[in-house]
Design an enzyme around this catalytic site. Structure first.
Site, PDB file in Angstrom:
ATOM      1  N   GLN A  13       0.842  -1.369   0.004  1.00 57.96           N
ATOM      2  CA  GLN A  13      -0.011   0.166  -0.017  1.00 57.96           C
ATOM      3  C   GLN A  13       0.808   1.499   0.090  1.00 57.96           C
ATOM      4  O   GLN A  13       1.823   1.385   0.896  1.00 57.96           O
ATOM      5  CB  GLN A  13      -0.941  -0.012   1.268  1.00 57.96           C
ATOM      6  CG  GLN A  13      -1.157   1.026   2.004  1.00 57.96           C
ATOM      7  CD  GLN A  13      -2.114   0.844   3.239  1.00 57.96           C
ATOM      8  OE1 GLN A  13      -3.071   0.347   2.933  1.00 57.96           O
ATOM      9  NE2 GLN A  13      -1.659   1.430   4.371  1.00 57.96           N
ATOM     10  N   GLY A  14       0.800   2.200  -1.080  1.00 57.15           N
ATOM     11  CA  GLY A  14       1.459   3.415  -0.909  1.00 57.15           C
ATOM     12  C   GLY A  14       0.575   4.467  -0.734  1.00 57.15           C
ATOM     13  O   GLY A  14       0.220   5.229  -1.483  1.00 57.15           O
ATOM     14  N   TYR A  15       0.734   4.853   0.342  1.00 61.41           N
ATOM     15  CA  TYR A  15      -0.243   5.928   1.261  1.00 61.41           C
ATOM     16  C   TYR A  15       0.557   6.913   1.808  1.00 61.41           C
ATOM     17  O   TYR A  15       0.940   8.140   1.278  1.00 61.41           O
ATOM     18  CB  TYR A  15      -1.077   5.356   2.342  1.00 61.41           C
ATOM     19  CG  TYR A  15      -2.222   4.684   1.986  1.00 61.41           C
ATOM     20  CD1 TYR A  15      -2.328   4.010   0.772  1.00 61.41           C
ATOM     21  CD2 TYR A  15      -3.271   4.909   2.698  1.00 61.41           C
ATOM     22  CE1 TYR A  15      -3.718   3.588   0.357  1.00 61.41           C
ATOM     23  CE2 TYR A  15      -4.658   4.309   2.476  1.00 61.41           C
ATOM     24  CZ  TYR A  15      -4.879   3.669   1.145  1.00 61.41           C
ATOM     25  OH  TYR A  15      -5.932   3.070   0.797  1.00 61.41           O
ATOM     26  N   SER A  16       1.255   6.723   2.933  1.00 58.98           N
ATOM     27  CA  SER A  16       1.988   7.790   3.566  1.00 58.98           C
ATOM     28  C   SER A  16       3.205   8.155   2.966  1.00 58.98           C
ATOM     29  O   SER A  16       3.734   7.632   2.072  1.00 58.98           O
ATOM     30  CB  SER A  16       2.478   7.099   5.144  1.00 58.98           C
ATOM     31  OG  SER A  16       1.540   6.726   5.682  1.00 58.98           O
TER      32      SER A  16
ATOM     33  N   GLU B  89      -8.463  -0.579   7.537  1.00 57.64           N
ATOM     34  CA  GLU B  89      -7.125  -0.932   8.105  1.00 57.64           C
ATOM     35  C   GLU B  89      -7.388  -0.701   9.699  1.00 57.64           C
ATOM     36  O   GLU B  89      -6.713  -1.313  10.323  1.00 57.64           O
ATOM     37  CB  GLU B  89      -6.097   0.238   7.854  1.00 57.64           C
ATOM     38  CG  GLU B  89      -4.725  -0.159   8.086  1.00 57.64           C
ATOM     39  CD  GLU B  89      -3.894   0.897   7.515  1.00 57.64           C
ATOM     40  OE1 GLU B  89      -4.103   1.886   7.075  1.00 57.64           O
ATOM     41  OE2 GLU B  89      -2.582   0.912   7.839  1.00 57.64           O
TER      42      GLU B  89
ATOM     43  N   SER C 195       4.206  -1.241   3.814  1.00 57.40           N
ATOM     44  CA  SER C 195       4.476  -2.651   4.414  1.00 57.40           C
ATOM     45  C   SER C 195       5.109  -3.865   3.496  1.00 57.40           C
ATOM     46  O   SER C 195       4.369  -4.025   2.207  1.00 57.40           O
ATOM     47  CB  SER C 195       3.198  -3.341   4.841  1.00 57.40           C
ATOM     48  OG  SER C 195       2.579  -2.572   5.779  1.00 57.40           O
TER      49      SER C 195
ATOM     50  N   GLU D 117      -4.473  10.373  18.649  1.00 58.43           N
ATOM     51  CA  GLU D 117      -4.732  11.594  18.728  1.00 58.43           C
ATOM     52  C   GLU D 117      -5.730  11.810  17.439  1.00 58.43           C
ATOM     53  O   GLU D 117      -6.809  12.478  17.623  1.00 58.43           O
ATOM     54  CB  GLU D 117      -3.491  12.500  18.483  1.00 58.43           C
ATOM     55  CG  GLU D 117      -2.521  12.447  19.830  1.00 58.43           C
ATOM     56  CD  GLU D 117      -1.769  11.294  19.823  1.00 58.43           C
ATOM     57  OE1 GLU D 117      -1.727  10.472  18.738  1.00 58.43           O
ATOM     58  OE2 GLU D 117      -1.247  10.951  21.169  1.00 58.43           O
TER      59      GLU D 117
END
Lengths: 393, 372, 393, 372
Positions: free
Chosen positions: C131-134, C249, C166, C379
């Protein structure tokens, strides 16, 4: 050194002679405290005697200069006096917002005339003071106050409303924050003035609290005339004096955690209520865990108060430490009473009944909930720590 | 009344200890010995310098070649080591070993051992634990009289620096059931040393004694009393290390959130983080006082020492957990990477908090000493 | 009803016959898990067999339609399959971000062509996804992503950098968020695209974590060509699909508290490590107090997950419940491991040594610290609860 | 597998119970009986209405004139009462008393007592505690056989509604040391009732038995078993009340901070308050599930009932403390005044949390039932 030892011996002898036996045990209820004033209420002749004898020597305000009626003691002598009073468990002869709050402010910022006028009656317990700070709806935003003082040459005419004025209905004089310049930025247009609570236009209404007591009032000010001679320091500089007073108040409240642990230790109270097992441990292991964690924190906190005081004396203090002490001390005191009522169980829930001292414990427990609100809320203290000490935000 | 303010001498020592650790044994040095899989787990050169600075002999009386600085002073060195996660024999040798020999050893043993320790030429270790959690009363290792000395049978766990110590002080039970302290030389017959690398990249050893020759450390009958004092001394100095570690983790975290932006805003302006940081500040202030009180009590020989030591260790352990947990959480993702140091602070916090009794051990002892 | 009972009987019989004995115990380490892919690593022949047999029936993705290779089971049947697998402690045959994440998103939002292309290989465990998110420096501010996809007619050229992907170094394909409209407001210019990790210009670098493991990578994208046919849904609507995936997720991660308590109960682990006293209570009363309070919370949390699932099925759900589950579940899991290492004491501190399984416990403990960071920090979850559920701010 | 979703019937009941309590027994009604120093401490008219609504007989089997609604349903009524701090005999009579008579009473006793309770014409109380903290195993009150019945000697504390009950179920020890349940009539000879007003303005009584005539409630030998079930039922319903109380205190607090301004800003926009509110929301969600699981378990006669009841009571007690503490703190100064209701929620939270076992009692019991 020798002088101090002499002083100790003299003090001890004087206290032995002059402190009535009934004044040598802790105050159990509000009526055991002596607040003085024009119409003083003494629970006993001993209480009156004890206040008058101490006042005569200026020992109700031991460190104030003798010219204003104070004891004129050095810090070391005052400490010895406290120790010697502690030794015989002598009660405070006079509880007084005059001694704790406005007196120190006058000594620091007041004119000679104001000091001469107000300090001696405070020392003698003749005038009882209250504090006109908070206003309805303002909460922690003290500087947003709306009570207006209009300049009329030699006097102001004050209109507005105050809230949380401690014992305003029993006080003789008030030290009060008013807005003298409505156009200035919040903090810059505030002044500190003094007036007699008997002045026409001053009305008070007690606020009933959840504990059932009414130590606070709403105070309504309608066209109240305040002489300019009763302005403390300079006009529009009142915020400076207010901050000084607030720090004093905060320290007083943060002392609560300590005072409490100076009474019967929490664990002793729990042991009395819940019992001990054969190994000499508190009978309920989970309660013991919680009490021990509180006890650790309370002892570490007491050491921290000592350390910070000692550092301040040695010139090593961090500023804003009072915010930390206020925050932690009040939260500790709340925890203490939660544990106390848990230990006492159903007994702690009795509000009115033949036994259980008129619900003293549940009332005291409820009272602690205000600790983290009055004198600057816990949230305000945490803001102060994070901004002024940690430099966040 | 314990002393709670540092005098000028102490503050100078604090400065020089902090400068030394930051220069010579910074976190980078821990990474170096870890990544090099250094057999010792620390630099012997740096230890020689620490000896020259007087740290190795800080607790050794002057008559035996030490600096006789006292516990408050040594605590400042431990605090500086905690701030920098400095790997060295400071705790095992200069705190535990030295205290055991000083308190229990005969004059001859002191004269033999202590000067060489002060010079940095002899390393010590203390072997007490036999169970995974600190239970000082559990001593199954047996010491049997043999000739002038004793032979030991049993096993000890979690012996800090046990893999490098030249002399090991071992608690063991004599045939009459009393606990005494015994001295074993490295390489003695029947001594098996299994080195273990801990989560903090330090070394601890499992020692097995199979008829290992040993001599009594001083008077066997006085061993148990001395051991109790040594354990208090050790716990107090671990508390000082935990204080330094907590302070440094906290300060780095505050600095990080004061720089780091998210959604275009410095995250240190988020009030929930501010309040958590302010709370942690208050907790660390409590640890400072408790640690100083415990060390002062040791110096003064106060009878409240055990109580104040348990106060310090319980509170320091609890707050080091909080400081390192908050440290990682406030660092966010990067806090989980090996590249950032904050994780190393967490990895040291737990073993230091557990060693010689964790938060619960000392809270329980505190309560018992208070009388409930 | 009868059909379901038949289904149960058939399933039980099939599992009995086809699930190898060695696959009937929990995974102990990462190598016990089967992730499939082009170069699958099987720890054992049993592991390979088990995956292949389950994949053949589509039971690696039991509820997916059979036309895409799935099991085509109803919710009730899938539940029975889970129960029957649980009965014999059968291990998951295939761990897969394809099955957990991009598969469900494709089923919901993908074109027929994309489903046909990608879903069957996922079911068969032939293609492993990441997964290419952050992106570096973005943290919780996912929508602020900078990776650019420039339109070149039938394809995009993608440039940028991803982090926390990951197992990117082991994956075959990537589902990736890219910015297709740099002028649109943050969320509005994002698209979701798929590409083969073997495409020129894709490079990965593992990130070493404090636990010593490297399950995540930095992924560098330099002039990577992505066919337009691999755009999921509509251009610039990627944020909608991303939110769907994030919720998935979050639920996966919040399950951790539960999974953990499904293993050996914490108290059993503590009892093994710390011992029991003569009364059959954990030997350390303070540890027992803390374990019991955790245990209460964990059981109440497990009931809450069940209740919220049941309510959702009954159409009574509160939205944003997943934020609450994610928050509480991850904090619980962190507490669990703090208690576990406290109970194990020095044993839990051993990182490398002959005993203690190569530091498995301290590594697992350190791993839990990421639970409250990944998939939206604690948070962020608290912000979501207070804004979306409580309507604050 | 316990049922965790309310069906349509239950949701209708919930609505009507909430409407009833908000209309007829709102917080204002508690203030009224408190300020009037009402001798009963509740309105008998309102109780008659509650009987008409079926609440008085909710747990009474239909054959004895009740609604036989079950515990999940009754829990919704208790929750609504908790939300409104409604003063009524609901808990003492319709939960404790009814359960004791239903579980332990003979057929004749049930036929005599239960229909009148369902009609709202008979009030009950349960007298168990003899120590200030709930210790059900401590029973020193003695029941001595006398004629067809018994005479009681001893004292009971904290008997909810003991001052108005027409019949009191009392636990006492028979000469063979077994604990049984006994029925005492109000006004019986040798029964001294000392009324006590509690912090929540409700009434509890101290009962002294000095040779008071009593009859066995059903079979004396089965009393202990029935009592254990009654205590679980009581604790589960108190948990439901605490849930309602916590929810209402929480919702009022959220509404307050969403309106109240300070420094010109709505305080509900301060992130630290938001995060604390969000945490409290999550905790209350856990209480919801635990309470529903305990009540469902009671309805299903599950053997996990004691475990789930202790889970519910421990968690509900803990969260009610948090909800009311946060409630007052977030209200600030006005929260301390009698004028605002939030203080009344705190004053009810503690006695309800303590009655039949506080957070620690039930956490300990939970751990013991779990096997550790």
């Amino acid at each position: 050194m020798f002088d101090l030892e002499d002083f100790r011996a003299d003090t001890r002898a004087w206290l032995e002679e002059n402190c009535p036996a009934s004044m040598r045990e802790p105050a159990r209820e509000d009526a055991d405290r002596c607040w003085g004033g024009r119409n003083p209420q003494f629970k006993s002749e001993d209480q009156r005697l004890w206040m008058e004898r101490m006042a005569e020597r200026g020992w109700t305000a031991p460190e104030w200069p003798t010219e204003y009626g104070g004891g004129g003691l050095s810090k070391e002598q005052a400490k010895i006096l406290r120790e010697e009073m502690g030794r015989i468990h002598a009660r405070s002869p006079l509880d007084s917002f005059g001694i704790w709050m406005i007196g120190p402010a006058l000594l620091k910022y007041g004119s000679e005339a104001l000091k001469k006028q107000h300090l001696p009656p405070i020392v003698r317990g003749e005038i009882r003071w209250c504090q006109g700070y908070s206003e309805p709806g303002a909460g922690s935003d003290l500087a947003g106050l709306q009570t207006r003082a209009i300049d009329h040459g030699d006097h102001y005419i004050v209109n507005g409303q105050k809230i949380w004025t401690s014992y305003a209905n029993k006080a003789d004089w008030c030290f009060c924050l008013v807005r003298t310049d409505p156009d200035a930025k919040k903090q810059l247009g505030i002044s500190l003035v003094l007036f007699d609570m008997a002045t026409p236009g001053v009305e008070t209404r007690p606020i009933k609290l959840i504990s059932g007591a009414s130590p606070f009032c709403e105070t309504f000010l309608t066209d109240v005339r305040v002489e300019k001679s009763q302005l403390v320091g300079e006009e529009n500089k009142g915020w400076t004096y207010a901050k000084y007073l607030l720090t004093h108040e905060r320290e007083m409240i943060s002392g609560m955690g300590r005072t409490a642990s100076g009474d019967k230790a929490l664990w002793e109270l729990v042991a009395d209520a819940a019992g001990m097992d054969a190994d000499g441990k508190l009978d309920d292991p989970m309660l013991r865990t919680d009490v021990a964690r509180w006890d650790l924190d309370a002892m570490a906190f007491a050491l921290t108060s000592e350390r910070i005081n000692a550092e301040a004396k040695a010139g090593q203090g961090v500023g804003a430490a009072s915010a930390m002490l206020k925050y932690y001390g009040t939260e500790l005191n709340k925890r203490r009473y939660e544990l106390a009522i848990a230990a006492e169980g159903a007994d702690a829930m009795v509000w009115e009944g033949q036994a259980h001292k008129g619900g003293a414990l549940p009332r005291a427990w409820l009272r602690t909930k205000a600790n983290s609100i009055e004198g600057g809320t816990t949230e305000v203290q945490l803001n102060i720590i994070s901004k002024n000490i940690l430099g966040l935000g | 009344m314990v002393n709670l303010v540092l005098d000028d001498d102490a503050r100078m020592l604090k400065d020089s200890a902090e400068r030394f650790m930051a220069d010579k044994l910074p976190v980078k040095e821990l990474r170096r010995v870890r990544d090099a899989e250094d057999a010792d787990g620390f630099s012997r050169d740096a230890w020689a310098e620490m000896a020259a600075m007087g740290f190795a002999g800080a607790l050794i009386p002057e008559e035996f070649g030490g600096a006789g600085m006292g516990h408050v002073a040594m605590g400042l060195v431990m605090e500086a080591a905690g701030r920098n996660l400095s790997p060295s024999p400071l705790f095992a040798t200069a705190v535990l070993g030295v205290s055991a020999v000083t308190l229990a050893g005969s004059e001859a043993q002191k004269a033999d051992i202590l000067p060489r320790v002060a010079e940095g030429k002899l390393l010590l270790a203390l072997a007490v634990d036999e169970f995974r959690r600190h239970r000082p009363s559990q001593v199954d290792t047996e010491a049997t009289p043999a000739g002038d000395g004793y032979t030991l049978r049993g096993a000890k766990l979690n012996v800090a620096d046990g893999h490098v110590a030249d002399r090991i002080v071992v608690s063991a039970k004599t045939p009459d059931g009393a606990v005494g302290l015994f001295l074993v030389e490295s390489g003695a017959a029947g001594l098996e040393v299994e080195r273990t690398v801990m989560v903090d990249s330090r070394n601890a050893a499992i020692l097995r004694f199979e008829g290992t020759p040993a001599v009594a450390l001083g008077d066997v009958g006085a061993g148990a009393g001395a051991l109790a004092q040594v354990l208090d001394i050790g716990a107090a100095h671990l508390s000082a290390e935990l204080l330094g570690l907590s302070l440094e983790a906290f300060e780095r975290t505050v600095a990080y959130i004061n720089e780091r932006k998210q959604f275009g805003v410095i995250i240190g302006t988020f009030q929930s983080l501010q309040h958590r940081a302010a709370h942690l500040f208050a907790e660390i202030e409590l640890v400072k006082s408790a640690v100083l009180a415990a060390l002062s009590a040791l110096d003064e020989g106060s009878e409240r020492t055990p109580l104040l030591v348990s106060l310090a260790k319980a509170k320091a352990a609890q707050v080091a957990d909080l400081a390192t947990n908050e440290g990682i959480q406030m660092h966010g993702g990067v806090g989980m990477t090996d590249e950032y140091d904050i994780g190393l602070y967490m990895k040291r916090a737990r073993p230091a908090a557990q060693m010689l009794g964790d938060e619960r051990f000392h809270t329980d002892r505190f309560a018992t000493l208070r009388g409930y």
